[in-house]
Structure formats: C-alpha cells, structure tokens
Design a protein around this motif. Structure first.
Motif, PDB file in Angstrom:
ATOM      1  N   LEU A  17       1.129  -1.270   0.152  1.00  0.00           N
ATOM      2  CA  LEU A  17       0.554   0.310  -0.010  1.00  0.00           C
ATOM      3  C   LEU A  17       0.881   0.979   0.368  1.00  0.00           C
ATOM      4  N   VAL A  18       0.165   2.040  -0.554  1.00  0.00           N
ATOM      5  CA  VAL A  18       1.202   3.135  -1.059  1.00  0.00           C
ATOM      6  C   VAL A  18       0.362   4.676  -0.615  1.00  0.00           C
ATOM      7  N   THR A  19       0.564   5.794   0.599  1.00  0.00           N
ATOM      8  CA  THR A  19      -0.145   6.652   0.350  1.00  0.00           C
ATOM      9  C   THR A  19       0.223   8.013  -0.368  1.00  0.00           C
ATOM     10  N   GLY A  20      -0.534   8.827   0.031  1.00  0.00           N
ATOM     11  CA  GLY A  20      -0.182  10.063  -0.604  1.00  0.00           C
ATOM     12  C   GLY A  20       0.051   9.813  -2.761  1.00  0.00           C
ATOM     13  N   CYS A  21      -1.260   8.612  -2.857  1.00  0.00           N
ATOM     14  CA  CYS A  21      -1.287   8.858  -5.001  1.00  0.00           C
ATOM     15  C   CYS A  21      -2.092   9.872  -5.416  1.00  0.00           C
ATOM     16  N   ASP A  22      -2.356  10.523  -4.508  1.00  0.00           N
ATOM     17  CA  ASP A  22      -2.924  11.758  -5.135  1.00  0.00           C
ATOM     18  C   ASP A  22      -1.968  12.623  -5.414  1.00  0.00           C
ATOM     19  N   PHE A  27       2.117   8.513  -6.359  1.00  0.00           N
ATOM     20  CA  PHE A  27       1.682   8.768  -8.241  1.00  0.00           C
ATOM     21  C   PHE A  27       3.378   7.904  -8.487  1.00  0.00           C
ATOM     22  N   SER A  28       4.071   8.290  -8.449  1.00  0.00           N
ATOM     23  CA  SER A  28       5.641   7.401  -9.412  1.00  0.00           C
ATOM     24  C   SER A  28       5.547   7.035  -8.750  1.00  0.00           C
ATOM     25  N   ILE A  29       6.097   6.264  -7.297  1.00  0.00           N
ATOM     26  CA  ILE A  29       6.099   4.873  -6.988  1.00  0.00           C
ATOM     27  C   ILE A  29       5.436   4.248  -7.042  1.00  0.00           C
ATOM     28  N   ALA A  30       3.650   4.617  -6.552  1.00  0.00           N
ATOM     29  CA  ALA A  30       3.303   3.657  -7.104  1.00  0.00           C
ATOM     30  C   ALA A  30       2.693   2.856  -8.984  1.00  0.00           C
ATOM     31  N   ARG A  31       3.386   3.514  -9.565  1.00  0.00           N
ATOM     32  CA  ARG A  31       2.788   3.017 -11.644  1.00  0.00           C
ATOM     33  C   ARG A  31       4.286   2.067 -11.515  1.00  0.00           C
ATOM     34  N   VAL A  32       5.377   2.679 -10.664  1.00  0.00           N
ATOM     35  CA  VAL A  32       6.596   1.868 -11.011  1.00  0.00           C
ATOM     36  C   VAL A  32       6.574   0.709 -10.353  1.00  0.00           C
ATOM     37  N   LEU A  33       6.019   0.697  -9.471  1.00  0.00           N
ATOM     38  CA  LEU A  33       5.652  -0.822  -8.086  1.00  0.00           C
ATOM     39  C   LEU A  33       4.396  -1.599  -9.145  1.00  0.00           C
ATOM     40  N   ILE A  34       3.169  -0.923  -9.709  1.00  0.00           N
ATOM     41  CA  ILE A  34       2.817  -1.616 -10.733  1.00  0.00           C
ATOM     42  C   ILE A  34       3.316  -2.306 -11.842  1.00  0.00           C
ATOM     43  N   LYS A  35       3.924  -1.148 -12.080  1.00  0.00           N
ATOM     44  CA  LYS A  35       4.427  -2.191 -13.547  1.00  0.00           C
ATOM     45  C   LYS A  35       5.874  -2.551 -13.411  1.00  0.00           C
ATOM     46  N   VAL A  42      -1.166  -4.156  -5.411  1.00  0.00           N
ATOM     47  CA  VAL A  42      -1.085  -2.451  -4.664  1.00  0.00           C
ATOM     48  C   VAL A  42      -2.498  -1.795  -5.387  1.00  0.00           C
ATOM     49  N   CYS A  43      -2.221  -1.454  -3.563  1.00  0.00           N
ATOM     50  CA  CYS A  43      -3.636  -0.101  -3.510  1.00  0.00           C
ATOM     51  C   CYS A  43      -2.800   0.799  -2.618  1.00  0.00           C
ATOM     52  N   VAL A  44      -3.868   2.105  -3.580  1.00  0.00           N
ATOM     53  CA  VAL A  44      -3.061   3.216  -3.795  1.00  0.00           C
ATOM     54  C   VAL A  44      -4.146   4.464  -2.600  1.00  0.00           C
ATOM     55  N   GLY A  45      -3.625   4.468  -1.793  1.00  0.00           N
ATOM     56  CA  GLY A  45      -4.358   5.363  -0.988  1.00  0.00           C
ATOM     57  C   GLY A  45      -4.534   7.113  -1.358  1.00  0.00           C
ATOM     58  N   TYR A  46      -5.595   7.780  -0.919  1.00  0.00           N
ATOM     59  CA  TYR A  46      -5.834   8.981  -1.372  1.00  0.00           C
ATOM     60  C   TYR A  46      -6.419  10.015  -0.328  1.00  0.00           C
ATOM     61  N   CYS A  47      -6.710  11.079  -0.646  1.00  0.00           N
ATOM     62  CA  CYS A  47      -6.768  11.653   0.300  1.00  0.00           C
ATOM     63  C   CYS A  47      -8.281  12.511  -0.707  1.00  0.00           C
ATOM     64  N   HIS A  48      -8.206  12.482  -1.600  1.00  0.00           N
ATOM     65  CA  HIS A  48      -8.703  13.646  -2.592  1.00  0.00           C
ATOM     66  C   HIS A  48      -8.686  12.734  -4.772  1.00  0.00           C
ATOM     67  N   ASP A 193      14.023   8.382 -10.745  1.00  0.00           N
ATOM     68  CA  ASP A 193      14.520   7.942 -10.582  1.00  0.00           C
ATOM     69  C   ASP A 193      14.364   7.403  -9.185  1.00  0.00           C
ATOM     70  N   GLY A 194      14.091   8.508  -8.031  1.00  0.00           N
ATOM     71  CA  GLY A 194      13.648   7.910  -6.563  1.00  0.00           C
ATOM     72  C   GLY A 194      12.894   7.184  -6.662  1.00  0.00           C
ATOM     73  N   ALA A 195      11.128   6.460  -7.507  1.00  0.00           N
ATOM     74  CA  ALA A 195      10.381   5.488  -7.601  1.00  0.00           C
ATOM     75  C   ALA A 195      11.205   3.952  -7.880  1.00  0.00           C
ATOM     76  N   HIS A 196      11.983   4.164  -9.592  1.00  0.00           N
ATOM     77  CA  HIS A 196      12.847   2.875  -8.814  1.00  0.00           C
ATOM     78  C   HIS A 196      13.226   2.589  -8.304  1.00  0.00           C
ATOM     79  N   ALA A 197      13.880   3.280  -7.725  1.00  0.00           N
ATOM     80  CA  ALA A 197      15.107   3.228  -6.403  1.00  0.00           C
ATOM     81  C   ALA A 197      14.930   2.750  -5.606  1.00  0.00           C
ATOM     82  N   LEU A 198      13.090   3.091  -4.889  1.00  0.00           N
ATOM     83  CA  LEU A 198      12.596   2.756  -3.944  1.00  0.00           C
ATOM     84  C   LEU A 198      11.942   1.393  -4.430  1.00  0.00           C
TER      85      LEU A 198
END
Length: 310
Positions: A17-22, A27-35, A42-48, A193-198
C-alpha cells in the motif's frame, strides 16, 4: 532484520500500500510498483480522488480512501498490506500534527514492512510550519520501526521535476524564476529515479532496510541549473530569483497543484536557500544500479516541455 524481499517471498498475498497517490510523488512510486509486476496487489491511498488516482486504477491498482481524521480506517486499510510505503499526504485536510497517524497506524495494524519517505535534513527544518509534520513523522517512525520485520527511512533531495510546474514560464520568458538564491546549492534528483530506486529496495534482497538519503549525482547552484537548462534545451535560459509571494501567485494561477502543495514546495525552496539540501550522496546510484539522471539529462529528456515558443 529481514529484507523487504524476504517479506514478499514469504507472503501469498504479496500486497503493498502506498499513501499520497493523489500527488505526483506517491503516484510515481505506485506506477513503478505496478509496472514491476512483483506485487499481486498494489493499493493506492489517497485523500482526494483525482486524475492520478483514476490512472492508477486503470493500471490495475486498488484505490483506498484514507482520512487522517479516522485513524481506525487507516489501520484497517494497512492490515491488508504486507508492506506500507508512507508518502506524506500534503493536502489541506491530511497535513498537520495529525499526519503522524499514517506512520503510527503501521504498528497498530501489525504491518510487516514500513517505508517512510521524507526529506534530507528535515529535522533542521522543523521550525518551518509546512515541514514540521515531516519531522514529527520521522519521530513516529523511530518509535515504531522496531516493531517491523523491515523498516526503511528514505530521505530525498529537491526533485528537479519541480521545474515542470514552471515550464510555461521557462518557455515563454526564457527564464527559470524561483524563490531561491542564485548561488544556493543542492543536488537535485529526478522523481522517477527515486521511484525506481525505492522499488529496487523493496524487491532486491541485496538492499538491506535502513536509512537511505537520495540525491542527484551533482551539486549545482541555481545559476548552474540555468546553464544546464540552456545546454539541454538548446536556447539561452537565465535564472532570476523571485519572491515566495510571486512563486505562490504563479503556481496558484496555473491550478495544477493544491494550495497546500504550493506552500510545501515554497518551504522546500526556502530550505534550499538556507543550504539545508546541499548534501550529495551515492545512495540513489547504489539502489538504481546505474547512474541517475543529471539535471541536464532530465531537461534534455523533457526538452519539448521547456523549449521557448517564438
């Protein structure tokens, strides 16, 4: 302590689960994890709910509405995940002293793995109201990390992608106008780069949990960034320091990010001006397994967004 790879290998569910996906970082981290296709869920947490969340849903993610006012809902969502990546949700309703709930919930939910995304030297920025919640979240992380099988604190430098928010101004005025001293130095990194590194830290057993400080490969002044932009774009680009009020006004006029995100970014700019993000490390290169993007390489890759329009 186990690696994040150990946790996923031992799980049948393989859920993250990744928070802050809005917002763009989550978003960048979640997209890389999905791919990466290493996770069944892959659960994507959002506020809005917005276009970023809709895109991730189309890519196969499971959206989860998280409200900081209802900590029990956050705990319930976390219980379905093997690993939680906390990307600070800088929104009007979720940001503030209650933001630590996103970290503390990991202990209550008995999450196996926890990653907190933060900023380099954030403890030196706790006097800035928009950055104080980040420092509090790091304190909460220190409280709960011992209850996890794997825990990492990932601190990032300035994201060079912030220039994209000023792309129209750069293209029309041939100037980078930011509320930062022209001689202030930092080691900017590309958000992807940060998303791929994570992602690599989560799936590669050779990467141990711990503290990672991610920066770009070079330390530059903002005059230097303008010089790199000129070379990458193929047009003379100058740098001009503007007031925080002017930057705030410009970003509000563009209507691409929320008011809270604008205030957060301007606080980061202030920290850069004060020399608090000047650090440069090789952690990003280590996690990527290759050289990260330089400022010039990032701008060259996205040159069409920045080229002057005659």
């Amino acid at each position: 302590m186990q690696t994040f790879s150990d946790i996923m290998c031992a799980s049948d569910y393989k859920s993250i689960l990744v928070t802050g996906c809005d917002m763009y970082t989550g978003f960048s981290i979640a997209r890389v994890l999905i791919k990466s296709r290493h996770f069944k869920h892959v659960c994507v947490g959002y506020c809005h709910e917005n276009a970023l969340v809709h895109y991730l849903k189309k890519e196969g993610a499971d959206p989860v509405h998280l409200q900081v006012e209802h900590a029990e809902h956050i705990v319930h969502a976390y219980k379905k995940a093997d690993v939680v990546v906390v990307v600070p949700p800088v929104s009007e309703h979720a940001w503030g002293e209650k933001s630590v709930a996103y970290v503390l919930a990991a202990k209550e939910a008995k999450v196996k793995g926890l990653v907190l995304c933060s900023k380099i030297n954030v403890k030196d920025m706790a006097n800035m109201p928009m950055l104080e919640p980040l420092a509090k979240m790091e304190e909460a992380y220190d409280q709960v990390k011992g209850h996890m099988k794997a825990a990492s604190l990932v601190r990032c430098s300035l994201h060079i992608d912030v220039l994209w928010l000023f792309r129209h101004q750069i293209a029309s005025e041939r100037k980078i106008c930011l509320p930062v001293r022209h001689d202030a130095k930092c080691a900017p990194m590309a958000e992807m780069d940060g998303a791929h590194a994570l992602c690599n830290m989560l799936i590669d057993p050779k990467h141990k949990p711990g503290v990672y400080e991610l920066t770009g490969p070079e330390t530059l002044s903002f005059d230097g960034i303008a010089h790199q932009a000129s070379s990458a774009i193929g047009a003379e680009i100058d740098y001009e320091q503007i007031s925080h009020e002017d930057a705030d006004r410009y970003l509000k006029h563009r209507k691409e990010i929320t008011g809270n995100e604008i205030h957060f970014i301007c606080s980061i700019f202030k920290a850069v001006s004060e020399g608090k993000l000047a650090k440069q490390t090789d952690d990003l290169k280590c996690l990527l397994g290759e050289d990260p993007h330089t400022v010039k390489a990032y701008l060259h890759k996205n040159a069409d967004d920045f080229k002057p329009r005659d």
